[in-house]
Scaffold this motif. Structure first.
Motif, PDB file in Angstrom:
ATOM      1  N   ALA A 103      16.919  62.961  30.773  1.00 50.67           N
ATOM      2  CA  ALA A 103      16.648  61.588  31.217  1.00 50.67           C
ATOM      3  C   ALA A 103      17.762  61.032  32.104  1.00 50.67           C
ATOM      4  O   ALA A 103      17.530  60.108  32.877  1.00 50.67           O
ATOM      5  CB  ALA A 103      16.450  60.677  30.009  1.00 50.67           C
ATOM      6  N   GLU A 104      18.968  61.584  32.031  1.00 55.33           N
ATOM      7  CA  GLU A 104      20.100  61.083  32.817  1.00 55.33           C
ATOM      8  C   GLU A 104      20.297  61.845  34.134  1.00 55.33           C
ATOM      9  O   GLU A 104      20.984  61.359  35.027  1.00 55.33           O
ATOM     10  CB  GLU A 104      21.377  61.145  31.989  1.00 55.33           C
ATOM     11  CG  GLU A 104      21.352  60.208  30.792  1.00 55.33           C
ATOM     12  CD  GLU A 104      22.620  60.298  29.974  1.00 55.33           C
ATOM     13  OE1 GLU A 104      23.695  60.580  30.548  1.00 55.33           O
ATOM     14  OE2 GLU A 104      22.532  60.088  28.757  1.00 55.33           O
ATOM     15  N   VAL A 105      19.718  63.011  34.240  1.00 53.92           N
ATOM     16  CA  VAL A 105      19.909  63.840  35.434  1.00 53.92           C
ATOM     17  C   VAL A 105      19.379  63.135  36.677  1.00 53.92           C
ATOM     18  O   VAL A 105      20.052  63.062  37.706  1.00 53.92           O
ATOM     19  CB  VAL A 105      19.236  65.219  35.255  1.00 53.92           C
ATOM     20  CG1 VAL A 105      19.227  65.997  36.562  1.00 53.92           C
ATOM     21  CG2 VAL A 105      19.943  66.011  34.164  1.00 53.92           C
ATOM     22  N   GLU A 106      18.182  62.591  36.586  1.00 52.46           N
ATOM     23  CA  GLU A 106      17.579  61.915  37.740  1.00 52.46           C
ATOM     24  C   GLU A 106      18.457  60.767  38.226  1.00 52.46           C
ATOM     25  O   GLU A 106      18.672  60.598  39.429  1.00 52.46           O
ATOM     26  CB  GLU A 106      16.187  61.406  37.371  1.00 52.46           C
ATOM     27  CG  GLU A 106      15.443  60.804  38.534  1.00 52.46           C
ATOM     28  CD  GLU A 106      14.046  60.319  38.157  1.00 52.46           C
ATOM     29  OE1 GLU A 106      13.423  59.691  39.023  1.00 52.46           O
ATOM     30  OE2 GLU A 106      13.589  60.556  37.021  1.00 52.46           O
ATOM     31  N   GLY A 109      22.302  58.384  47.226  1.00 54.88           N
ATOM     32  CA  GLY A 109      22.569  57.135  47.930  1.00 54.88           C
ATOM     33  C   GLY A 109      23.971  57.078  48.498  1.00 54.88           C
ATOM     34  O   GLY A 109      24.176  56.681  49.653  1.00 54.88           O
ATOM     35  N   SER A 110      24.928  57.490  47.717  1.00 53.56           N
ATOM     36  CA  SER A 110      26.311  57.476  48.184  1.00 53.56           C
ATOM     37  C   SER A 110      26.523  58.479  49.308  1.00 53.56           C
ATOM     38  O   SER A 110      27.223  58.203  50.281  1.00 53.56           O
ATOM     39  CB  SER A 110      27.255  57.790  47.021  1.00 53.56           C
ATOM     40  OG  SER A 110      27.161  56.784  46.045  1.00 53.56           O
ATOM     41  N   ALA A 111      25.905  59.655  49.170  1.00 55.42           N
ATOM     42  CA  ALA A 111      26.029  60.676  50.207  1.00 55.42           C
ATOM     43  C   ALA A 111      25.421  60.197  51.522  1.00 55.42           C
ATOM     44  O   ALA A 111      25.996  60.410  52.593  1.00 55.42           O
ATOM     45  CB  ALA A 111      25.366  61.975  49.746  1.00 55.42           C
ATOM     46  N   LEU A 112      24.272  59.541  51.455  1.00 54.14           N
ATOM     47  CA  LEU A 112      23.648  59.002  52.674  1.00 54.14           C
ATOM     48  C   LEU A 112      24.553  57.970  53.329  1.00 54.14           C
ATOM     49  O   LEU A 112      24.686  57.938  54.555  1.00 54.14           O
ATOM     50  CB  LEU A 112      22.289  58.387  52.359  1.00 54.14           C
ATOM     51  CG  LEU A 112      21.156  59.369  52.110  1.00 54.14           C
ATOM     52  CD1 LEU A 112      19.927  58.624  51.587  1.00 54.14           C
ATOM     53  CD2 LEU A 112      20.826  60.152  53.364  1.00 54.14           C
ATOM     54  N   ASN A 113      25.167  57.130  52.531  1.00 54.33           N
ATOM     55  CA  ASN A 113      26.045  56.088  53.048  1.00 54.33           C
ATOM     56  C   ASN A 113      27.238  56.675  53.785  1.00 54.33           C
ATOM     57  O   ASN A 113      27.686  56.129  54.791  1.00 54.33           O
ATOM     58  CB  ASN A 113      26.516  55.183  51.907  1.00 54.33           C
ATOM     59  CG  ASN A 113      27.126  53.905  52.403  1.00 54.33           C
ATOM     60  OD1 ASN A 113      26.681  53.328  53.385  1.00 54.33           O
ATOM     61  ND2 ASN A 113      28.142  53.441  51.718  1.00 54.33           N
ATOM     62  N   GLN A 163      18.099  64.562  46.718  1.00 58.15           N
ATOM     63  CA  GLN A 163      16.748  64.017  46.796  1.00 58.15           C
ATOM     64  C   GLN A 163      15.739  65.003  46.212  1.00 58.15           C
ATOM     65  O   GLN A 163      14.867  64.623  45.438  1.00 58.15           O
ATOM     66  CB  GLN A 163      16.381  63.676  48.236  1.00 58.15           C
ATOM     67  CG  GLN A 163      15.000  63.065  48.355  1.00 58.15           C
ATOM     68  CD  GLN A 163      14.706  62.571  49.756  1.00 58.15           C
ATOM     69  OE1 GLN A 163      15.518  62.699  50.665  1.00 58.15           O
ATOM     70  NE2 GLN A 163      13.551  61.993  49.930  1.00 58.15           N
ATOM     71  N   ASP A 164      15.883  66.272  46.579  1.00 54.81           N
ATOM     72  CA  ASP A 164      14.992  67.294  46.033  1.00 54.81           C
ATOM     73  C   ASP A 164      15.161  67.387  44.516  1.00 54.81           C
ATOM     74  O   ASP A 164      14.178  67.442  43.773  1.00 54.81           O
ATOM     75  CB  ASP A 164      15.276  68.645  46.682  1.00 54.81           C
ATOM     76  CG  ASP A 164      14.370  69.726  46.141  1.00 54.81           C
ATOM     77  OD1 ASP A 164      13.131  69.601  46.275  1.00 54.81           O
ATOM     78  OD2 ASP A 164      14.899  70.704  45.556  1.00 54.81           O
ATOM     79  N   GLY A 165      16.392  67.389  44.054  1.00 58.31           N
ATOM     80  CA  GLY A 165      16.659  67.457  42.622  1.00 58.31           C
ATOM     81  C   GLY A 165      16.130  66.250  41.877  1.00 58.31           C
ATOM     82  O   GLY A 165      15.615  66.369  40.757  1.00 58.31           O
ATOM     83  N   GLU A 166      16.251  65.091  42.497  1.00 58.37           N
ATOM     84  CA  GLU A 166      15.749  63.860  41.886  1.00 58.37           C
ATOM     85  C   GLU A 166      14.234  63.948  41.672  1.00 58.37           C
ATOM     86  O   GLU A 166      13.724  63.605  40.609  1.00 58.37           O
ATOM     87  CB  GLU A 166      16.103  62.681  42.794  1.00 58.37           C
ATOM     88  CG  GLU A 166      15.845  61.323  42.216  1.00 58.37           C
ATOM     89  CD  GLU A 166      16.254  60.207  43.154  1.00 58.37           C
ATOM     90  OE1 GLU A 166      16.103  59.052  42.743  1.00 58.37           O
ATOM     91  OE2 GLU A 166      16.710  60.464  44.297  1.00 58.37           O
ATOM     92  N   ARG A 167      13.530  64.458  42.680  1.00 58.94           N
ATOM     93  CA  ARG A 167      12.073  64.633  42.557  1.00 58.94           C
ATOM     94  C   ARG A 167      11.736  65.647  41.474  1.00 58.94           C
ATOM     95  O   ARG A 167      10.819  65.444  40.679  1.00 58.94           O
ATOM     96  CB  ARG A 167      11.478  65.092  43.886  1.00 58.94           C
ATOM     97  CG  ARG A 167      11.246  63.977  44.866  1.00 58.94           C
ATOM     98  CD  ARG A 167      10.446  64.500  46.029  1.00 58.94           C
ATOM     99  NE  ARG A 167      11.319  65.351  46.832  1.00 58.94           N
ATOM    100  CZ  ARG A 167      11.461  65.247  48.131  1.00 58.94           C
ATOM    101  NH1 ARG A 167      10.748  64.373  48.797  1.00 58.94           N
ATOM    102  NH2 ARG A 167      12.279  66.031  48.782  1.00 58.94           N
ATOM    103  N   ARG A 168      12.487  66.736  41.462  1.00 60.04           N
ATOM    104  CA  ARG A 168      12.228  67.782  40.468  1.00 60.04           C
ATOM    105  C   ARG A 168      12.524  67.268  39.058  1.00 60.04           C
ATOM    106  O   ARG A 168      11.780  67.560  38.119  1.00 60.04           O
ATOM    107  CB  ARG A 168      13.052  69.025  40.790  1.00 60.04           C
ATOM    108  CG  ARG A 168      12.607  69.688  42.094  1.00 60.04           C
ATOM    109  CD  ARG A 168      13.594  70.703  42.627  1.00 60.04           C
ATOM    110  NE  ARG A 168      13.732  71.924  41.862  1.00 60.04           N
ATOM    111  CZ  ARG A 168      12.833  72.886  41.801  1.00 60.04           C
ATOM    112  NH1 ARG A 168      11.686  72.757  42.437  1.00 60.04           N
ATOM    113  NH2 ARG A 168      13.056  73.983  41.103  1.00 60.04           N
TER     114      ARG A 168
END
Length: 110
Positions: free
Chosen positions: A44-47, A55-59, A70-75
């Protein structure tokens, strides 16, 4: 791997001193998030950790790190296993590239 135009844009937006502060904070917090992922978080905490990193990386213009997060978040949202070793490897490469580029003045040339 690194969008140096984004790095230069952020530095221009917040100033050189502000940029150093933001970059230092990101590097510290991201290191902690990656270590938490690698050490094994409850599913539950991985996402959430991946969302923070993305978000930080994009910034900061770390496009490869943002993409894998992003891929990991979806998975993770789909209940799939995440290759945290791959996330950690891309984090290390992104961190090294950012620090190396900043030291060589690459961000100012973008």
């Amino acid at each position: 791997m690194i969008d140096w135009r984004r790095v230069a844009e952020l530095r221009e937006e917040i100033g050189a001193d502000g940029f150093v502060e933001v970059a230092d904070m990101f590097l510290d917090e991201a290191e902690g998030a990656v270590q938490a992922l690698v050490s094994g978080l409850p599913p539950a905490e991985v996402e959430g950790q991946l969302h923070f990193l993305k978000g930080s990386a994009l910034n900061l213009g770390l496009s490869d790190l943002a993409a894998i997060c992003q891929d990991g978040e979806r998975r993770a949202a789909a209940g799939q296993v995440i290759d945290t070793g791959q996330v950690a490897a891309i984090w290390q490469a992104s961190r090294a590239g950012l620090l190396g580029g900043l030291a060589s003045g690459e961000a100012g040339a973008a």
